[in-house]
Design a protein around this motif. Structure first.
Motif, PDB file in Angstrom:
ATOM      1  N   VAL A 243     -33.069 -59.662 -49.787  1.00 29.58           N
ATOM      2  CA  VAL A 243     -34.326 -59.759 -50.528  1.00 29.58           C
ATOM      3  C   VAL A 243     -35.291 -60.523 -49.646  1.00 29.58           C
ATOM      4  CG1 VAL A 243     -35.511 -60.691 -52.549  1.00 29.58           C
ATOM      5  CG2 VAL A 243     -33.240 -59.689 -52.805  1.00 29.58           C
ATOM      6  N   GLY A 244     -36.464 -59.975 -49.447  1.00 27.43           N
ATOM      7  CA  GLY A 244     -37.401 -60.620 -48.534  1.00 27.43           C
ATOM      8  C   GLY A 244     -38.844 -60.472 -48.957  1.00 27.43           C
ATOM      9  N   ILE A 245     -39.684 -61.157 -48.254  1.00 27.25           N
ATOM     10  CA  ILE A 245     -41.125 -61.092 -48.491  1.00 27.25           C
ATOM     11  C   ILE A 245     -41.821 -61.354 -47.165  1.00 27.25           C
ATOM     12  CG2 ILE A 245     -41.238 -63.553 -49.125  1.00 27.25           C
ATOM     13  CD1 ILE A 245     -43.459 -62.812 -51.107  1.00 27.25           C
ATOM     14  N   GLU A 246     -42.906 -60.663 -46.917  1.00 33.22           N
ATOM     15  CA  GLU A 246     -43.660 -60.916 -45.691  1.00 33.22           C
ATOM     16  C   GLU A 246     -45.124 -60.668 -45.941  1.00 33.22           C
ATOM     17  OE1 GLU A 246     -43.241 -56.797 -43.157  1.00 33.22           O
ATOM     18  OE2 GLU A 246     -41.609 -58.243 -43.014  1.00 33.22           O
ATOM     19  N   ASN A 247     -45.961 -61.205 -45.089  1.00 27.95           N
ATOM     20  CA  ASN A 247     -47.400 -61.072 -45.278  1.00 27.95           C
ATOM     21  C   ASN A 247     -48.094 -60.881 -43.940  1.00 27.95           C
ATOM     22  OD1 ASN A 247     -49.839 -60.964 -46.536  1.00 27.95           O
ATOM     23  ND2 ASN A 247     -49.891 -63.101 -47.200  1.00 27.95           N
ATOM     24  N   LEU A 333     -39.966 -63.888 -44.621  1.00 27.24           N
ATOM     25  CA  LEU A 333     -38.712 -64.579 -44.896  1.00 27.24           C
ATOM     26  C   LEU A 333     -37.783 -63.624 -45.639  1.00 27.24           C
ATOM     27  CD1 LEU A 333     -39.976 -68.054 -46.207  1.00 27.24           C
ATOM     28  CD2 LEU A 333     -38.885 -67.613 -43.996  1.00 27.24           C
ATOM     29  N   THR A 334     -36.510 -63.628 -45.254  1.00 28.11           N
ATOM     30  CA  THR A 334     -35.519 -62.769 -45.895  1.00 28.11           C
ATOM     31  C   THR A 334     -34.232 -63.546 -46.123  1.00 28.11           C
ATOM     32  OG1 THR A 334     -36.396 -60.785 -44.802  1.00 28.11           O
ATOM     33  CG2 THR A 334     -34.187 -60.636 -45.704  1.00 28.11           C
ATOM     34  N   LEU A 347     -32.889 -53.498 -47.677  1.00 25.12           N
ATOM     35  CA  LEU A 347     -34.164 -53.368 -48.360  1.00 25.12           C
ATOM     36  C   LEU A 347     -35.022 -54.599 -48.168  1.00 25.12           C
ATOM     37  CD1 LEU A 347     -36.012 -51.934 -50.411  1.00 25.12           C
ATOM     38  CD2 LEU A 347     -34.718 -53.061 -52.208  1.00 25.12           C
ATOM     39  N   GLN A 348     -36.252 -54.417 -47.700  1.00 30.62           N
ATOM     40  CA  GLN A 348     -37.216 -55.492 -47.597  1.00 30.62           C
ATOM     41  C   GLN A 348     -38.294 -55.225 -48.634  1.00 30.62           C
ATOM     42  OE1 GLN A 348     -38.195 -58.140 -45.637  1.00 30.62           O
ATOM     43  NE2 GLN A 348     -36.646 -58.237 -44.083  1.00 30.62           N
TER      44      GLN A 348
END
Length: 355
Positions: A243-247, A333-334, A347-348
């Protein structure tokens, strides 16, 4: 038993939803994304594609190609709702549904709930129901395995259907340009060209040891698909591995305080996504993309599941290890390594579009 596999691919999905919901956009070059200098195209209508506009293209490049391009802000919740409607249709025919994304999936209809012997008929009915319930079109590929069905669905887009029958498999694969092989990206295609491989028939010159020598683990896959062989099953439950998040930022980050502020925002978003997913992992990965598009990652693995407190500590450690001495275009960040799994290429959940 000969398998019957269907690949359904929605046509320009995000952009088509926008054209459906806003009739004034129909027939016009529409993209989903931001028109800012740092914007990226998430999806392009077929009218926009005629100008060479594609998804993942920088918005400023797209505007040069099509000055009259119409930008629509993404509405992911709407796209998810429509995707759920479409999957309900799939499950009317089979439980063997493997989603690849919101807009495409594999279906194994060898034995289906309707008792229909013809996979072509099933695909035709699914396409019709999708249109009746969503007013959107889909393209379908029908064949004996996932590779062939996937390639087939690209043959007559948009709103088309293509069937590769068993007797036609080898002839079809032999004439297929290598760039259209599912799993062959730009770099692999370039390497194949250096080996004088341009079509499927050219792969047949290489025995398995040579394929593995040139392409590593992927050599077995290329060796098989050149012969129309793909034994991968349709997997209805694809377990999330991370599980991740990026910008991606509107302006490059150059100040240490800016970087820390953005990392804190990402941590908050990541914690919410982990809570919503019900997942917890032991590995945290920091992703950094610089202004010249060079990308690095740094990871840390702990013996215990990552709590919010531990997330803070790991972020501090990773920031200290990463060479952040250049302007930064993207941070991500993942969390991975769920249930002792070591793989991180999964999966991102991405935020790539500027508001």
């Amino acid at each position: 038993m000969l398998r019957k596999i269907i690949h359904i691919d929605m046509d320009a999905f995000f952009a088509s939803v926008e054209q459906r919901d806003f009739p004034e956009l129909q027939g016009k070059p529409v993209v989903v994304g931001s028109s800012s200098d740092r914007g990226v195209i998430a999806a392009a209508s077929y009218e926009a594609r005629k100008f060479g506009v594609r998804s993942a293209m920088a918005s400023k490049v797209a505007l040069r190609r099509c000055p009259k391009l119409i930008f629509q802000k993404h509405r992911f919740e709407v796209y998810k709702e429509v995707s759920a409607q479409i999957r309900e249709i799939f499950f009317e025919y089979t439980d063997l549904v493997e989603p690849l994304s919101l807009d495409e999936a594999f279906l194994d209809v060898t034995e289906n709930k309707k008792g229909i012997d013809s996979a072509t008929q099933v695909a035709r009915e699914i396409k019709q129901k999708i249109f009746e319930r969503t007013q959107l079109t889909a393209s379908a590929g029908v064949s004996a395995n996932k590779f062939l069905a996937k390639v087939a669905s690209d043959q007559r887009k948009p709103n088309g259907m293509y069937i590769i029958r068993p007797k036609d498999v080898q002839a079809f694969v032999e004439q297929l340009p290598i760039e259209k092989f599912f799993g062959v990206g730009k770099k692999t295609a370039e390497k194949m060209h250096l080996l004088d491989i341009h079509k499927g028939k050219d792969l047949l010159r290489f025995d398995l040891p040579r394929m593995v020598h040139y392409f590593g683990k992927a050599g077995q896959y290329f060796y098989d698909i050149a012969r129309g062989i793909d034994e991968r099953p349709v997997r209805p439950h694809r377990e999330r591995k991370s599980v991740g998040i990026e910008n991606t930022f509107g302006k490059d980050l150059i100040d240490e305080q800016q970087i820390k502020l953005e990392i804190n925002r990402l941590k908050e978003g990541l914690a919410k996504r982990l809570s919503k997913s019900g997942k917890a992992g032991k590995t945290l990965t920091l992703k950094v993309k610089f202004d010249n598009f060079e990308q690095i990652t740094r990871s840390k693995t702990t013996e215990q599941l990552i709590s919010n407190r531990l997330l803070d500590e790991l972020c501090t450690d990773l920031l200290a290890e990463a060479p952040l001495n250049r302007p930064i275009r993207l941070l991500g960040l993942t969390v991975s390594n769920f249930n002792t799994e070591k793989e991180t290429d999964a999966l991102q959940l991405k935020i790539n579009f500027e508001d």
